[in-house]
Enzyme design. Structure first.
Site, PDB file in Angstrom:
ATOM      1  N   GLU A 176       0.794  -1.212   0.000  1.00 59.70           N
ATOM      2  CA  GLU A 176       0.000   0.000   0.000  1.00 59.70           C
ATOM      3  C   GLU A 176       0.836   1.276   0.000  1.00 59.70           C
ATOM      4  O   GLU A 176       0.774   2.087   0.940  1.00 59.70           O
ATOM      5  CB  GLU A 176      -0.960   0.001   1.195  1.00 59.70           C
ATOM      6  CG  GLU A 176      -1.925  -1.160   1.183  1.00 59.70           C
ATOM      7  CD  GLU A 176      -2.958  -1.104   2.305  1.00 59.70           C
ATOM      8  OE1 GLU A 176      -3.955  -1.852   2.200  1.00 59.70           O
ATOM      9  OE2 GLU A 176      -2.772  -0.323   3.260  1.00 59.70           O
ATOM     10  N   GLU A 381      -4.789  -8.703   1.265  1.00 59.71           N
ATOM     11  CA  GLU A 381      -5.469  -8.302   2.497  1.00 59.71           C
ATOM     12  C   GLU A 381      -6.969  -8.204   2.232  1.00 59.71           C
ATOM     13  O   GLU A 381      -7.395  -7.634   1.234  1.00 59.71           O
ATOM     14  CB  GLU A 381      -5.003  -6.929   3.012  1.00 59.71           C
ATOM     15  CG  GLU A 381      -3.649  -6.913   3.666  1.00 59.71           C
ATOM     16  CD  GLU A 381      -3.335  -5.535   4.275  1.00 59.71           C
ATOM     17  OE1 GLU A 381      -4.290  -4.804   4.640  1.00 59.71           O
ATOM     18  OE2 GLU A 381      -2.151  -5.193   4.359  1.00 59.71           O
TER      19      GLU A 381
END
Length: 477
Positions: A176, A381
């Site tokens: 991310e 995720e």
């Protein structure tokens, strides 16, 4: 009826492809602890969490889930749950203290022992090299705003590949990077806590550059069969109406959330509209000749993180603009998109106040299937925080989290059926942990951690996930 009993009583199950990888995920600073042990030096998250007012209740990752000392028990727990892969991040500060060039043998040894323990239980190790914990000394030198950090990162990637490349077959450069750039350098709600829009855009490019440099460094060291990837928290952005202004609001956020990462990596260029949107902030002079060729070096997998969709409209003159709705923090986050308003969404929400909407998961995967043909994906995720209640018997009957996972796995299975090339799924998270600026107030784990005693307890959602992994299918919602 517990989640496990519901599974047993369920009839229809949705199958996943043979060989589908079922894993769990964590991050170093969120679980390891041992913050000042065996030569580790501070990262930006050590500094940030020790700064008064930065985290809820002043919580830090000094001890976290004490995984540094309890990793063998945690790996054994994964084995009991039937998890076939473990995605974890390595701490740059533990391996190269003080952002130096001298390798810390104790740091390498910890990760080597962890990898060996996983392999001994037939659990595939999946390494993420960077999950937001930049060495503090590199931040002192400018952090991701400083181009040199990208080259230092490639050196770190080489060190890790040389140490573990004989046993680890899947490598992720970044987790991310959107959060690192925008929450860290514009919103100020993540480490290093800066509020500098121009710096955030420079950080975007240098994170991209670091990824490309690391891909090259890893390729030089790793065996030919090793896979190299990056994990992106790609946003599903929806307009409040079909008006031209609301559709343009989606375009603006999509450029900063998605295309500013996808385009340079997969197309070798930045989206032209982002230059126009941010012209009053930066001229993008930090992009040097040859950078985009480096950034667009081919990768083997795209990691995808998904939690919730985002709803936007053109700013009406009232309400909150340009905040990080839809991920892990708020704040003024989107440089160049000041005329966009983020809207609350009706429906069921998690403890993070994120809408539960698996249709966004499906839509994202199908978009990637259309736009990036031939690119295999891994769900790195997906999960939910809820205020768990420990029963009188010590059990955690987290039906809400179980339901969240079930709904999203059903959406994933449908996307695969409709052509999306997804090779595996990693639930976030294996265990409760330090949830960044929220401290220990938000629990994402399928395993509960009592942070006083460090006792682990498998929640109903963990039993449910174990059944899914064992059967390679999910009960139909």
């Amino acid at each position: 009826m517990t989640a496990t009993e519901q599974v047993a009583a369920s009839g229809l199950r949705l199958p996943f492809p043979p060989g589908f990888l079922w894993g769990s995920a964590t991050a170093a600073y969120q679980i390891e602890g041992g913050a000042a042990e065996d030569g580790r030096t501070p990262s930006i998250w050590d500094t940030f969490s020790h700064t008064p007012g930065r985290t809820l209740d002043g919580d830090t990752g000094d001890v976290a889930a004490d995984h540094y000392h309890r990793y063998r028990d945690d790996v054994a727990l994964m084995g009991e749950l039937g998890i076939s892969a473990y995605r974890f991040s390595t701490s740059w500060s533990r391996v190269l203290p003080n952002a130096g060039t001298t390798v810390n043998a104790a740091g390498i040894d910890f990760y080597s022992r962890l990898v060996d323990e996983l392999l001994a239980r037939s659990i595939e190790p999946v390494i993420t090299l960077y999950h937001w914990d930049l060495p503090q000394e590199l931040e002192d030198a400018g952090g991701w705003v400083n181009r040199d950090t990208a080259y230092r990162y490639a050196e770190y990637a080489t060190v890790m590949a040389e140490a573990l490349g004989d046993r680890v077959k899947t490598w992720t450069t970044f987790n991310e990077p959107w959060c690192s750039a925008f929450l860290g350098y514009t919103a100020g709600v993540h480490a290093p806590g800066r509020e500098e829009p121009a710096s955030a855009l420079a950080a975007v490019h240098h994170l991209n550059l670091a990824h490309g440099l690391a891909v090259g460094a890893l390729r030089e060291v790793l065996p030919a069969e090793a896979k190299v990837s990056i994990t992106l928290n790609l946003h599903v952005i929806r307009p409040a109406s079909d008006s031209a202004a609301d559709v343009d609001a989606v375009r603006q956020i999509d450029a900063l959330a998605n295309r500013v990462w996808l385009d340079p990596i997969f197309k070798g260029s930045y989206p032209e509209d982002v230059f126009g949107d941010t012209a009053g902030i930066t001229d993008w002079g930090f992009v040097q000749p040859g950078d985009l060729e480096i950034i667009s070096r081919p990768i083997d997998l795209l990691g995808v993180n998904y939690y919730t969709p985002t709803l936007v409209r053109a700013y009406s003159g009232e309400g909150e603009r340009s905040r990080a709705d839809g991920h892990k923090s708020g704040g003024e986050t989107w440089p160049g998109a000041s005329d966009v308003e983020f809207l609350a969404q009706e429906g069921e929400h998690t403890a993070m106040e994120w809408l539960v909407d698996p249709t966004g998961f499906y839509d994202l995967l199908m978009r990637l299937h259309r736009e990036l043909p031939g690119t295999p994906m891994m769900i790195t995720e997906n999960g939910a925080a809820y205020p768990d209640v420990v029963g009188a018997d010590g059990a955690i009957h987290d039906a809400d989290r179980t339901r969240y996972i079930q709904l999203h796995l059903a959406a994933l299975q449908q996307a695969i059926t409709d052509g999306a090339d997804v090779r595996g799924y990693f639930v976030w998270s294996l265990m409760d942990n330090f949830e960044w600026a929220y401290g220990y107030s938000k629990r994402f784990g399928v395993v509960r951690v009592d942070f006083d005693s460090q006792a682990r307890t498998v929640k109903d959602s963990g039993r449910f996930y174990a059944d899914v992994a064992r059967e390679n299918s999910v009960p139909s919602p």
